[in-house]
Design a protein around this motif. Structure first.
Motif, PDB file in Angstrom:
ATOM      1  N   ILE A   1      28.032  69.886  59.993  1.00 58.14           N
ATOM      2  CA  ILE A   1      28.805  70.677  58.090  1.00 58.14           C
ATOM      3  C   ILE A   1      27.923  70.590  57.385  1.00 58.14           C
ATOM      4  O   ILE A   1      28.203  71.596  56.796  1.00 58.14           O
ATOM      5  CB  ILE A   1      29.870  69.880  58.719  1.00 58.14           C
ATOM      6  CG1 ILE A   1      30.395  70.845  59.707  1.00 58.14           C
ATOM      7  CG2 ILE A   1      30.767  70.726  56.687  1.00 58.14           C
ATOM      8  CD1 ILE A   1      32.025  69.603  60.305  1.00 58.14           C
ATOM      9  N   TYR A   2      26.743  69.184  57.146  1.00 54.64           N
ATOM     10  CA  TYR A   2      26.609  69.667  55.833  1.00 54.64           C
ATOM     11  C   TYR A   2      25.053  70.373  55.124  1.00 54.64           C
ATOM     12  O   TYR A   2      25.346  71.026  54.720  1.00 54.64           O
ATOM     13  CB  TYR A   2      26.339  67.870  55.386  1.00 54.64           C
ATOM     14  CG  TYR A   2      24.667  67.346  55.552  1.00 54.64           C
ATOM     15  CD1 TYR A   2      23.631  67.290  55.334  1.00 54.64           C
ATOM     16  CD2 TYR A   2      24.798  67.144  56.745  1.00 54.64           C
ATOM     17  CE1 TYR A   2      22.470  67.185  55.285  1.00 54.64           C
ATOM     18  CE2 TYR A   2      23.838  66.526  57.526  1.00 54.64           C
ATOM     19  CZ  TYR A   2      22.353  66.138  56.509  1.00 54.64           C
ATOM     20  OH  TYR A   2      21.517  66.158  57.079  1.00 54.64           O
ATOM     21  N   SER A   3      24.340  70.035  56.446  1.00 55.39           N
ATOM     22  CA  SER A   3      23.418  70.872  56.872  1.00 55.39           C
ATOM     23  C   SER A   3      23.664  72.534  56.483  1.00 55.39           C
ATOM     24  O   SER A   3      23.311  72.702  56.207  1.00 55.39           O
ATOM     25  CB  SER A   3      22.549  70.715  58.065  1.00 55.39           C
ATOM     26  OG  SER A   3      21.575  71.501  58.241  1.00 55.39           O
ATOM     27  N   GLN A   4      24.610  72.959  57.368  1.00 53.98           N
ATOM     28  CA  GLN A   4      25.391  74.132  57.721  1.00 53.98           C
ATOM     29  C   GLN A   4      25.703  74.630  56.222  1.00 53.98           C
ATOM     30  O   GLN A   4      25.533  75.940  55.510  1.00 53.98           O
ATOM     31  CB  GLN A   4      26.397  74.541  57.908  1.00 53.98           C
ATOM     32  CG  GLN A   4      25.714  74.034  60.054  1.00 53.98           C
ATOM     33  CD  GLN A   4      27.373  74.650  60.795  1.00 53.98           C
ATOM     34  OE1 GLN A   4      28.259  75.636  60.773  1.00 53.98           O
ATOM     35  NE2 GLN A   4      27.689  73.564  61.625  1.00 53.98           N
ATOM     36  N   LEU A   5      26.227  73.813  55.631  1.00 47.45           N
ATOM     37  CA  LEU A   5      27.330  74.455  53.767  1.00 47.45           C
ATOM     38  C   LEU A   5      25.324  74.417  52.602  1.00 47.45           C
ATOM     39  O   LEU A   5      25.491  75.236  51.892  1.00 47.45           O
ATOM     40  CB  LEU A   5      27.426  73.259  53.581  1.00 47.45           C
ATOM     41  CG  LEU A   5      29.362  73.977  53.531  1.00 47.45           C
ATOM     42  CD1 LEU A   5      29.596  72.036  53.387  1.00 47.45           C
ATOM     43  CD2 LEU A   5      29.202  74.039  53.677  1.00 47.45           C
ATOM     44  N   VAL A   6      24.606  73.450  53.065  1.00 48.80           N
ATOM     45  CA  VAL A   6      23.380  73.702  52.795  1.00 48.80           C
ATOM     46  C   VAL A   6      21.933  74.555  52.698  1.00 48.80           C
ATOM     47  O   VAL A   6      22.261  75.463  51.585  1.00 48.80           O
ATOM     48  CB  VAL A   6      22.446  71.970  52.658  1.00 48.80           C
ATOM     49  CG1 VAL A   6      21.018  72.461  52.717  1.00 48.80           C
ATOM     50  CG2 VAL A   6      22.519  71.168  52.228  1.00 48.80           C
TER      51      VAL A   6
ATOM     52  N   GLU B   1      36.411  70.922  44.180  1.00 48.60           N
ATOM     53  CA  GLU B   1      36.562  72.678  43.802  1.00 48.60           C
ATOM     54  C   GLU B   1      36.028  73.103  45.313  1.00 48.60           C
ATOM     55  O   GLU B   1      36.902  73.979  46.391  1.00 48.60           O
ATOM     56  CB  GLU B   1      36.240  73.317  42.944  1.00 48.60           C
ATOM     57  CG  GLU B   1      37.139  72.876  42.021  1.00 48.60           C
ATOM     58  CD  GLU B   1      36.022  73.577  40.552  1.00 48.60           C
ATOM     59  OE1 GLU B   1      36.699  73.601  39.140  1.00 48.60           O
ATOM     60  OE2 GLU B   1      35.065  73.747  39.905  1.00 48.60           O
ATOM     61  N   TYR B   2      34.449  72.627  45.595  1.00 53.85           N
ATOM     62  CA  TYR B   2      34.492  73.217  46.499  1.00 53.85           C
ATOM     63  C   TYR B   2      34.208  72.259  47.937  1.00 53.85           C
ATOM     64  O   TYR B   2      34.068  73.094  49.285  1.00 53.85           O
ATOM     65  CB  TYR B   2      32.695  73.007  45.910  1.00 53.85           C
ATOM     66  CG  TYR B   2      31.676  73.898  47.832  1.00 53.85           C
ATOM     67  CD1 TYR B   2      31.671  75.454  47.463  1.00 53.85           C
ATOM     68  CD2 TYR B   2      30.603  73.069  48.653  1.00 53.85           C
ATOM     69  CE1 TYR B   2      30.867  75.879  48.289  1.00 53.85           C
ATOM     70  CE2 TYR B   2      30.107  74.209  48.958  1.00 53.85           C
ATOM     71  CZ  TYR B   2      30.370  75.038  49.795  1.00 53.85           C
ATOM     72  OH  TYR B   2      29.919  76.115  50.156  1.00 53.85           O
ATOM     73  N   SER B   3      34.579  71.569  48.100  1.00 53.35           N
ATOM     74  CA  SER B   3      35.368  69.989  49.171  1.00 53.35           C
ATOM     75  C   SER B   3      37.513  71.538  49.579  1.00 53.35           C
ATOM     76  O   SER B   3      36.930  72.020  50.806  1.00 53.35           O
ATOM     77  CB  SER B   3      35.403  69.624  49.499  1.00 53.35           C
ATOM     78  OG  SER B   3      36.933  69.278  48.645  1.00 53.35           O
TER      79      SER B   3
ATOM     80  N   THR C   1      31.329  65.015  51.802  1.00 53.56           N
ATOM     81  CA  THR C   1      30.446  65.932  53.043  1.00 53.56           C
ATOM     82  C   THR C   1      29.835  66.579  51.796  1.00 53.56           C
ATOM     83  O   THR C   1      28.466  66.660  51.914  1.00 53.56           O
ATOM     84  CB  THR C   1      31.313  66.961  53.708  1.00 53.56           C
ATOM     85  OG1 THR C   1      32.234  65.476  55.069  1.00 53.56           O
ATOM     86  CG2 THR C   1      30.587  68.007  54.738  1.00 53.56           C
ATOM     87  N   VAL C   2      30.764  66.983  51.359  1.00 53.22           N
ATOM     88  CA  VAL C   2      29.955  67.912  49.831  1.00 53.22           C
ATOM     89  C   VAL C   2      29.266  67.250  48.993  1.00 53.22           C
ATOM     90  O   VAL C   2      28.581  67.904  48.369  1.00 53.22           O
ATOM     91  CB  VAL C   2      31.508  68.538  49.364  1.00 53.22           C
ATOM     92  CG1 VAL C   2      30.970  69.142  47.915  1.00 53.22           C
ATOM     93  CG2 VAL C   2      31.928  69.795  49.507  1.00 53.22           C
TER      94      VAL C   2
END
Length: 121
Positions: free
Chosen positions: A11-16, A39-41, A50-51
């Motif tokens: 997930i972290y990689s997808q968000l990056v 806020e982003y989380s 994760t964020v």
């Protein structure tokens, strides 16, 4: 708005990747302030940790700068953003070539199809 994630990539990689895409598309402007981690989380529906990892990764990539007490900002380094654009282009091309090659298409067939502008045979 929660984000839909795939199972084949962390997930972290997808968000990056999502944030990098927003930088390249101009949705996030150089020098612009990013949302807080909290806020982003909430926006994407993932854990704060994760964020935090996403923001650390972006900073290590040279795409953001964190100013203590002020927040996280998109880099104003145009050369770094240009390099991101080139890196992402190459990565996407390589993914495409791997995917289409898995179906047995030769590089010559792929190139010929890409060169056709109207999509006809």
């Amino acid at each position: 708005m929660t984000q839909d994630f795939t199972r084949d990539k962390p997930i972290y990689s997808q968000l990056v990747d999502l944030i990098c895409g927003d930088i390249l598309k101009g949705n996030l402007q150089p020098g612009g302030k990013m949302q807080s981690v909290r806020e982003y989380s909430l926006e994407v529906g993932v854990n704060v940790n994760t964020v935090q990892r996403v923001y650390r990764e972006l900073e290590s990539m040279g795409l953001t700068d964190t100013k203590r007490g002020q927040g996280t900002f998109i880099t104003t380094d145009k050369a770094r953003i240009s390099q991101l654009r080139e890196d992402m282009k190459i990565e996407l091309i390589n993914q495409f070539l791997q995917s289409i090659s898995a179906f047995g298409f030769s590089k010559e067939e792929i190139v010929q199809s890409l060169l056709r502008k109207d999509g006809t045979k």
